[in-house]
Write a protein that holds these residues in place. Structure first.
Motif, PDB file in Angstrom:
ATOM      1  N   LEU A 212      65.708 -60.722  14.595  1.00 23.64           N
ATOM      2  CA  LEU A 212      66.164 -60.852  13.414  1.00 23.64           C
ATOM      3  C   LEU A 212      64.722 -60.894  12.262  1.00 23.64           C
ATOM      4  O   LEU A 212      64.843 -59.916  11.278  1.00 23.64           O
ATOM      5  CB  LEU A 212      66.624 -62.390  13.298  1.00 23.64           C
ATOM      6  N   GLY A 213      63.739 -61.386  12.838  1.00 24.58           N
ATOM      7  CA  GLY A 213      62.531 -61.305  11.935  1.00 24.58           C
ATOM      8  C   GLY A 213      62.078 -59.915  11.886  1.00 24.58           C
ATOM      9  O   GLY A 213      61.439 -59.710  10.811  1.00 24.58           O
ATOM     10  N   ALA A 214      61.951 -59.081  13.176  1.00 23.56           N
ATOM     11  CA  ALA A 214      61.489 -57.921  13.042  1.00 23.56           C
ATOM     12  C   ALA A 214      62.393 -56.793  12.370  1.00 23.56           C
ATOM     13  O   ALA A 214      61.707 -55.843  11.864  1.00 23.56           O
ATOM     14  CB  ALA A 214      61.237 -57.315  14.541  1.00 23.56           C
ATOM     15  N   THR A 215      63.555 -56.941  12.102  1.00 23.75           N
ATOM     16  CA  THR A 215      64.468 -56.012  11.690  1.00 23.75           C
ATOM     17  C   THR A 215      65.048 -56.065  10.319  1.00 23.75           C
ATOM     18  O   THR A 215      65.568 -55.183   9.468  1.00 23.75           O
ATOM     19  CB  THR A 215      65.529 -55.345  12.732  1.00 23.75           C
ATOM     20  N   VAL A 216      65.511 -57.415  10.283  1.00 22.76           N
ATOM     21  CA  VAL A 216      66.205 -57.859   8.843  1.00 22.76           C
ATOM     22  C   VAL A 216      65.315 -58.768   7.990  1.00 22.76           C
ATOM     23  O   VAL A 216      64.907 -58.606   6.819  1.00 22.76           O
ATOM     24  CB  VAL A 216      67.221 -58.511   9.479  1.00 22.76           C
ATOM     25  N   CYS A 217      64.756 -59.867   8.695  1.00 19.63           N
ATOM     26  CA  CYS A 217      63.949 -60.900   7.815  1.00 19.63           C
ATOM     27  C   CYS A 217      62.746 -60.480   7.726  1.00 19.63           C
ATOM     28  O   CYS A 217      61.651 -61.092   8.122  1.00 19.63           O
ATOM     29  CB  CYS A 217      63.943 -62.242   8.470  1.00 19.63           C
TER      30      CYS A 217
END
Length: 461
Positions: A212-217
């Motif tokens: 999630l942190g790598a691709t969205v957040c």
């Protein structure tokens, strides 16, 4: 975790219902959106093999982009498919394969942990520890994060993880406004991660949080509308509330400022000296700590070569076994301690460690240019000279003189060795076109500067 009495309740996950909702939404999103990465799709015959595969991937991914790791990981696992294979390899072999990844101490520690005289192969009979605590205790170079990643993904231990991506997600979800690398923030992120991690699928959940942190957040342009846990994001809630205040005629206080959303005196809230910036939105979080000053150091390097049978051979030297770039190969390099007029004297004096007076009796010295390379918290400036020798040498073996290891290599051989990106820059600066492909052709570039023999140079002084 920080003292509960000193922080706002909103910085923690208090509701079991909220925690369950985050787990379900994030795991569902991950199953549908996870990237096809080799360390995820690799089929292991045992938990030990799976743990080793996860271990290698996590070490490679530290401070390195995923795109830069994928191909290197595939090559690594083909050559060292098991921890025993890595243990049998020499450090030179390991570093040569690692070349280009940077932060070479990582692979050195990984190799150290796998060698026969270490815990993995010797004391533990080749069995990788299965718990987070034992992994960090038994394996050199395995810290809290790597141990938690291996334990949760390979052995299904219910333990949270905290890396850069997780910090970004958690700091926005819980609106943590202090510097992310402060001790109080670090402890709080681990507390939140351990509380949030799924009980049945800790490995998948931890990977989902990182994904999630790598691709969205992401750091600068988060896709909040695509985030599966946006309904629990306090940073996004603050964005909406600030907009509502700004558009309402009742939004202004008596002094014309927007009312505070957080309570005062909290050790995890945004500090009064660094208030919320409406233009940044959710990217107000995480807050950066003070940057470490970059130290600049200058060096003189000699790309030294001779030609035999239409092939150029280059002199390279092995760096010390400790310190920055330990054990890697480089061109002869010496710290630049004097004025510009003495660069050549310093460099030629250094070359006497590797070359005889006969070999140095007739050389061509070409001044090239200055290049710089930024390491973690230091910048190296290299003043490059090209030194061309007129006599042949033995090139079949590595030599040692006064405990300094050096050898002559072709361009093709050079790029197969463990060399840093700085060495590649030096090679290019010397007047050659860099090509890491086997059998590549070298194109000479016209160089400016003096071209004179050593004898004439010293006579001119």
């Amino acid at each position: 975790m920080a003292d509960a009495s000193a922080i706002c309740r909103s910085h923690s996950f208090e509701s079991d219902e909220e925690i369950d909702g985050i787990r379900k939404r994030l795991l569902t999103w991950y199953e549908a959106n996870k990237r096809d990465l080799p360390w995820r799709s690799r089929k292991a015959q045992s938990l030990n093999e799976k743990a080793y595969a996860v271990w290698v991937s996590e070490v490679m991914l530290q401070q390195t982009r995923v795109a830069a790791v994928i191909d290197k990981y595939k090559i690594w696992m083909k050559k060292f498919p098991a921890v025993e294979d890595l243990a049998k390899a020499s450090l030179d072999e390991v570093q040569e394969l690692w070349s280009g990844m940077g932060y070479y101490s990582r692979c050195k520690k990984l190799h150290e942990a796998a060698q026969k005289n270490t815990k993995v192969v010797n004391d533990l009979n080749g069995i990788i520890p299965t718990s987070c605590e034992e992994l960090a205790k038994q394996l050199p170079g395995v810290g809290r994060y790597t141990a938690a990643a291996i334990a949760s993904i390979a052995f299904n231990e219910r333990v949270g993880i905290v890396d850069g991506n997780v910090i970004r997600v958690l700091s926005r979800l819980r609106r943590v406004g202090v510097a992310h690398n402060s001790k109080i923030a670090e402890n709080h992120f681990w507390f939140c991660s351990n509380k949030l991690v799924d009980e049945e699928c800790p490995g998948d959940f931890n990977q989902a949080l990182m994904e999630l942190g790598a691709t969205v957040c992401t750091p600068k342009s988060p896709a909040c509308s695509s985030c599966p846990v946006s309904s629990s994001c306090l940073a996004l809630k603050q964005v909406h509330e600030q907009r509502k205040f700004a558009s309402s005629k009742f939004s202004k206080t008596d002094n014309g400022s927007l009312p505070d959303i957080e309570s005062s005196g909290c050790s995890l809230c945004l500090p009064p000296t660094e208030p919320w910036d409406s233009d940044k939105g959710v990217t107000n979080f995480p807050r950066r700590g003070k940057k470490t000053a970059v130290k600049t150091e200058e060096f003189i390097s000699g790309v030294t070569s001779f030609r035999s049978n239409d092939i150029d051979y280059y002199l390279i030297v092995k760096r010390p076994s400790t310190g920055l770039l330990a054990g890697l190969w480089e061109f002869p390099t010496v710290p630049f301690l004097s004025s510009n007029g003495e660069k050549k004297i310093q460099l030629l004096g250094h070359l006497r460690k590797f070359l005889s007076e006969d070999e140095l009796s007739e050389v061509e010295i070409r001044e090239s240019k200055t290049v710089s390379h930024l390491f973690s918290h230091r910048r190296h400036i290299y003043h490059i000279h090209k030194i061309i020798l007129s006599i042949n040498h033995q090139t079949s073996q590595s030599l040692s003189k006064d405990l300094v290891h050096f050898k002559w290599v072709t361009e093709e051989e050079l790029f197969r060795l463990a060399i840093s990106a700085a060495v590649k820059k030096m090679f290019e600066a010397s007047g050659d076109i860099v090509s890491p492909n086997v059998g590549s052709k070298t194109r000479k570039r016209k160089l400016n500067g003096t071209q004179q023999s050593l004898e004439k140079f010293f006579k001119s002084k």
